[in-house]
Design a protein around this motif. Sequence first.
Motif, PDB file in Angstrom:
ATOM      1  N   TYR A  73      12.018  -4.297 -45.943  1.00 61.05           N
ATOM      2  CA  TYR A  73      12.383  -3.567 -45.348  1.00 61.05           C
ATOM      3  C   TYR A  73      12.320  -1.886 -46.173  1.00 61.05           C
ATOM      4  O   TYR A  73      11.958  -0.976 -45.361  1.00 61.05           O
ATOM      5  N   ALA A  74      12.473  -1.851 -47.462  1.00 54.86           N
ATOM      6  CA  ALA A  74      12.365  -0.523 -48.027  1.00 54.86           C
ATOM      7  C   ALA A  74      11.138  -0.439 -48.302  1.00 54.86           C
ATOM      8  O   ALA A  74      10.396   1.017 -47.749  1.00 54.86           O
ATOM      9  N   VAL A  75       9.763  -0.929 -48.790  1.00 57.19           N
ATOM     10  CA  VAL A  75       8.555  -0.723 -49.068  1.00 57.19           C
ATOM     11  C   VAL A  75       8.109  -0.668 -47.203  1.00 57.19           C
ATOM     12  O   VAL A  75       7.054   0.564 -47.311  1.00 57.19           O
ATOM     13  N   LEU A  76       8.465  -0.826 -46.212  1.00 55.81           N
ATOM     14  CA  LEU A  76       7.573  -0.684 -44.577  1.00 55.81           C
ATOM     15  C   LEU A  76       8.134   0.527 -44.851  1.00 55.81           C
ATOM     16  O   LEU A  76       7.464   1.129 -44.043  1.00 55.81           O
ATOM     17  N   ALA A  77       9.885   0.955 -44.834  1.00 53.35           N
ATOM     18  CA  ALA A  77      10.299   2.681 -44.637  1.00 53.35           C
ATOM     19  C   ALA A  77       9.613   2.932 -44.717  1.00 53.35           C
ATOM     20  O   ALA A  77       8.957   4.506 -44.432  1.00 53.35           O
ATOM     21  N   ASN A  78       9.497   3.262 -46.286  1.00 52.94           N
ATOM     22  CA  ASN A  78       8.764   4.038 -46.949  1.00 52.94           C
ATOM     23  C   ASN A  78       6.503   4.470 -46.991  1.00 52.94           C
ATOM     24  O   ASN A  78       6.766   5.415 -46.277  1.00 52.94           O
ATOM     25  N   GLN A  85      13.041  14.198 -42.220  1.00 49.17           N
ATOM     26  CA  GLN A  85      13.126  12.740 -42.510  1.00 49.17           C
ATOM     27  C   GLN A  85      14.128  12.686 -43.193  1.00 49.17           C
ATOM     28  O   GLN A  85      14.699  12.249 -43.161  1.00 49.17           O
ATOM     29  N   LEU A  86      14.813  13.746 -43.069  1.00 54.22           N
ATOM     30  CA  LEU A  86      16.759  13.763 -43.183  1.00 54.22           C
ATOM     31  C   LEU A  86      17.096  12.632 -42.138  1.00 54.22           C
ATOM     32  O   LEU A  86      17.798  11.613 -42.293  1.00 54.22           O
ATOM     33  N   LEU A  87      16.945  12.459 -40.881  1.00 52.66           N
ATOM     34  CA  LEU A  87      17.327  11.455 -40.036  1.00 52.66           C
ATOM     35  C   LEU A  87      16.448  10.772 -40.409  1.00 52.66           C
ATOM     36  O   LEU A  87      17.143   9.467 -39.853  1.00 52.66           O
ATOM     37  N   TYR A  88      15.183  10.556 -40.452  1.00 50.78           N
ATOM     38  CA  TYR A  88      14.185   9.744 -41.330  1.00 50.78           C
ATOM     39  C   TYR A  88      14.939   8.305 -41.239  1.00 50.78           C
ATOM     40  O   TYR A  88      15.406   7.666 -41.551  1.00 50.78           O
ATOM     41  N   PHE A  89      15.281   9.340 -42.605  1.00 48.20           N
ATOM     42  CA  PHE A  89      15.631   8.764 -43.613  1.00 48.20           C
ATOM     43  C   PHE A  89      17.467   8.000 -44.303  1.00 48.20           C
ATOM     44  O   PHE A  89      17.786   6.510 -44.020  1.00 48.20           O
ATOM     45  N   LEU A  90      17.935   8.926 -42.989  1.00 49.87           N
ATOM     46  CA  LEU A  90      19.615   7.828 -42.486  1.00 49.87           C
ATOM     47  C   LEU A  90      19.399   7.234 -41.759  1.00 49.87           C
ATOM     48  O   LEU A  90      20.390   5.964 -42.176  1.00 49.87           O
ATOM     49  N   LEU A  91      18.424   7.481 -40.863  1.00 50.97           N
ATOM     50  CA  LEU A  91      18.777   6.178 -40.005  1.00 50.97           C
ATOM     51  C   LEU A  91      18.340   4.743 -41.051  1.00 50.97           C
ATOM     52  O   LEU A  91      18.842   3.964 -40.526  1.00 50.97           O
ATOM     53  N   GLY A 110      17.237   4.326 -43.971  1.00 50.21           N
ATOM     54  CA  GLY A 110      18.814   3.888 -44.359  1.00 50.21           C
ATOM     55  C   GLY A 110      20.542   2.694 -44.426  1.00 50.21           C
ATOM     56  O   GLY A 110      20.374   2.429 -44.931  1.00 50.21           O
ATOM     57  N   LEU A 111      20.622   3.565 -42.593  1.00 49.01           N
ATOM     58  CA  LEU A 111      21.101   2.531 -42.513  1.00 49.01           C
ATOM     59  C   LEU A 111      21.056   1.387 -41.369  1.00 49.01           C
ATOM     60  O   LEU A 111      22.016   0.310 -40.876  1.00 49.01           O
ATOM     61  N   LEU A 112      19.965   0.907 -40.915  1.00 45.82           N
ATOM     62  CA  LEU A 112      19.628   0.077 -40.310  1.00 45.82           C
ATOM     63  C   LEU A 112      19.450  -1.042 -40.823  1.00 45.82           C
ATOM     64  O   LEU A 112      19.392  -2.481 -40.296  1.00 45.82           O
ATOM     65  N   TRP A 113      19.201  -1.552 -41.916  1.00 46.32           N
ATOM     66  CA  TRP A 113      18.323  -2.737 -42.301  1.00 46.32           C
ATOM     67  C   TRP A 113      20.097  -3.581 -42.537  1.00 46.32           C
ATOM     68  O   TRP A 113      20.120  -4.441 -43.072  1.00 46.32           O
ATOM     69  N   VAL A 114      20.977  -2.636 -42.497  1.00 46.86           N
ATOM     70  CA  VAL A 114      22.666  -3.590 -42.522  1.00 46.86           C
ATOM     71  C   VAL A 114      22.702  -4.254 -41.080  1.00 46.86           C
ATOM     72  O   VAL A 114      24.016  -4.910 -41.667  1.00 46.86           O
ATOM     73  N   VAL A 115      22.361  -4.204 -40.352  1.00 45.57           N
ATOM     74  CA  VAL A 115      22.643  -5.310 -39.170  1.00 45.57           C
ATOM     75  C   VAL A 115      21.826  -6.240 -39.174  1.00 45.57           C
ATOM     76  O   VAL A 115      22.548  -7.574 -39.731  1.00 45.57           O
ATOM     77  N   PRO A 116      20.745  -6.547 -39.985  1.00 43.08           N
ATOM     78  CA  PRO A 116      20.543  -8.236 -40.123  1.00 43.08           C
ATOM     79  C   PRO A 116      20.915  -8.272 -41.196  1.00 43.08           C
ATOM     80  O   PRO A 116      21.347 -10.053 -42.041  1.00 43.08           O
ATOM     81  N   ALA A 117      21.402  -8.040 -42.112  1.00 48.40           N
ATOM     82  CA  ALA A 117      21.659  -7.714 -43.726  1.00 48.40           C
ATOM     83  C   ALA A 117      23.577  -8.495 -43.473  1.00 48.40           C
ATOM     84  O   ALA A 117      23.651 -10.110 -43.809  1.00 48.40           O
ATOM     85  N   MET A 118      23.767  -8.215 -42.055  1.00 47.69           N
ATOM     86  CA  MET A 118      25.393  -8.637 -41.873  1.00 47.69           C
ATOM     87  C   MET A 118      24.748  -9.493 -40.806  1.00 47.69           C
ATOM     88  O   MET A 118      25.962 -10.599 -41.569  1.00 47.69           O
ATOM     89  N   VAL A 119      24.177 -10.141 -40.729  1.00 49.65           N
ATOM     90  CA  VAL A 119      24.285 -11.459 -39.364  1.00 49.65           C
ATOM     91  C   VAL A 119      23.468 -12.147 -40.598  1.00 49.65           C
ATOM     92  O   VAL A 119      24.352 -13.609 -40.226  1.00 49.65           O
ATOM     93  N   LEU A 120      22.968 -12.156 -41.586  1.00 43.82           N
ATOM     94  CA  LEU A 120      22.654 -12.835 -43.017  1.00 43.82           C
ATOM     95  C   LEU A 120      24.170 -13.395 -43.467  1.00 43.82           C
ATOM     96  O   LEU A 120      24.129 -14.382 -43.710  1.00 43.82           O
ATOM     97  N   ILE A 121      24.618 -12.636 -43.886  1.00 42.18           N
ATOM     98  CA  ILE A 121      26.144 -12.170 -44.607  1.00 42.18           C
ATOM     99  C   ILE A 121      26.400 -13.284 -44.184  1.00 42.18           C
ATOM    100  O   ILE A 121      27.503 -14.351 -44.163  1.00 42.18           O
ATOM    101  N   LYS A 122      27.032 -13.306 -42.345  1.00 39.82           N
ATOM    102  CA  LYS A 122      27.974 -13.538 -41.787  1.00 39.82           C
ATOM    103  C   LYS A 122      27.714 -15.449 -41.929  1.00 39.82           C
ATOM    104  O   LYS A 122      28.217 -16.397 -41.237  1.00 39.82           O
ATOM    105  N   TRP A 123      26.017 -15.372 -41.223  1.00 39.94           N
ATOM    106  CA  TRP A 123      25.550 -16.754 -41.685  1.00 39.94           C
ATOM    107  C   TRP A 123      25.583 -17.148 -42.666  1.00 39.94           C
ATOM    108  O   TRP A 123      26.609 -18.862 -42.932  1.00 39.94           O
TER     109      TRP A 123
END
Length: 69
Positions: free
Chosen positions: A21-26, A41-47, A49-62
């Motif tokens: 995700y980091a490689v793709l976003a950059n 740029q600030l808006l892009y990196f803010l969004l 930077g937070l967007l990866w949390v959604v799939p990570a949260m699902v994975l951690i619940k699993w």
Amino acid sequence: MPVRLRKFIGTIVLVVLVLAYAVLANTIAVATLGDAPWWEQLLYFLLTGLLWVVPAMVLIKWMAGPKQR
């Protein structure tokens, strides 16, 4: 599936997810935001930077497995 195996698999998948995700976003940022104003740029990196949390949260619940009773 045992919880220990879920946690092992989930940890590996989570590390791969974050790195990919980091490689793709950059890569997208470099290709599209070169001449963009600072606020875009600030808006892009803010969004992104937070967007990866959604799939990570699902994975951690699993990884936690089914709820204990």
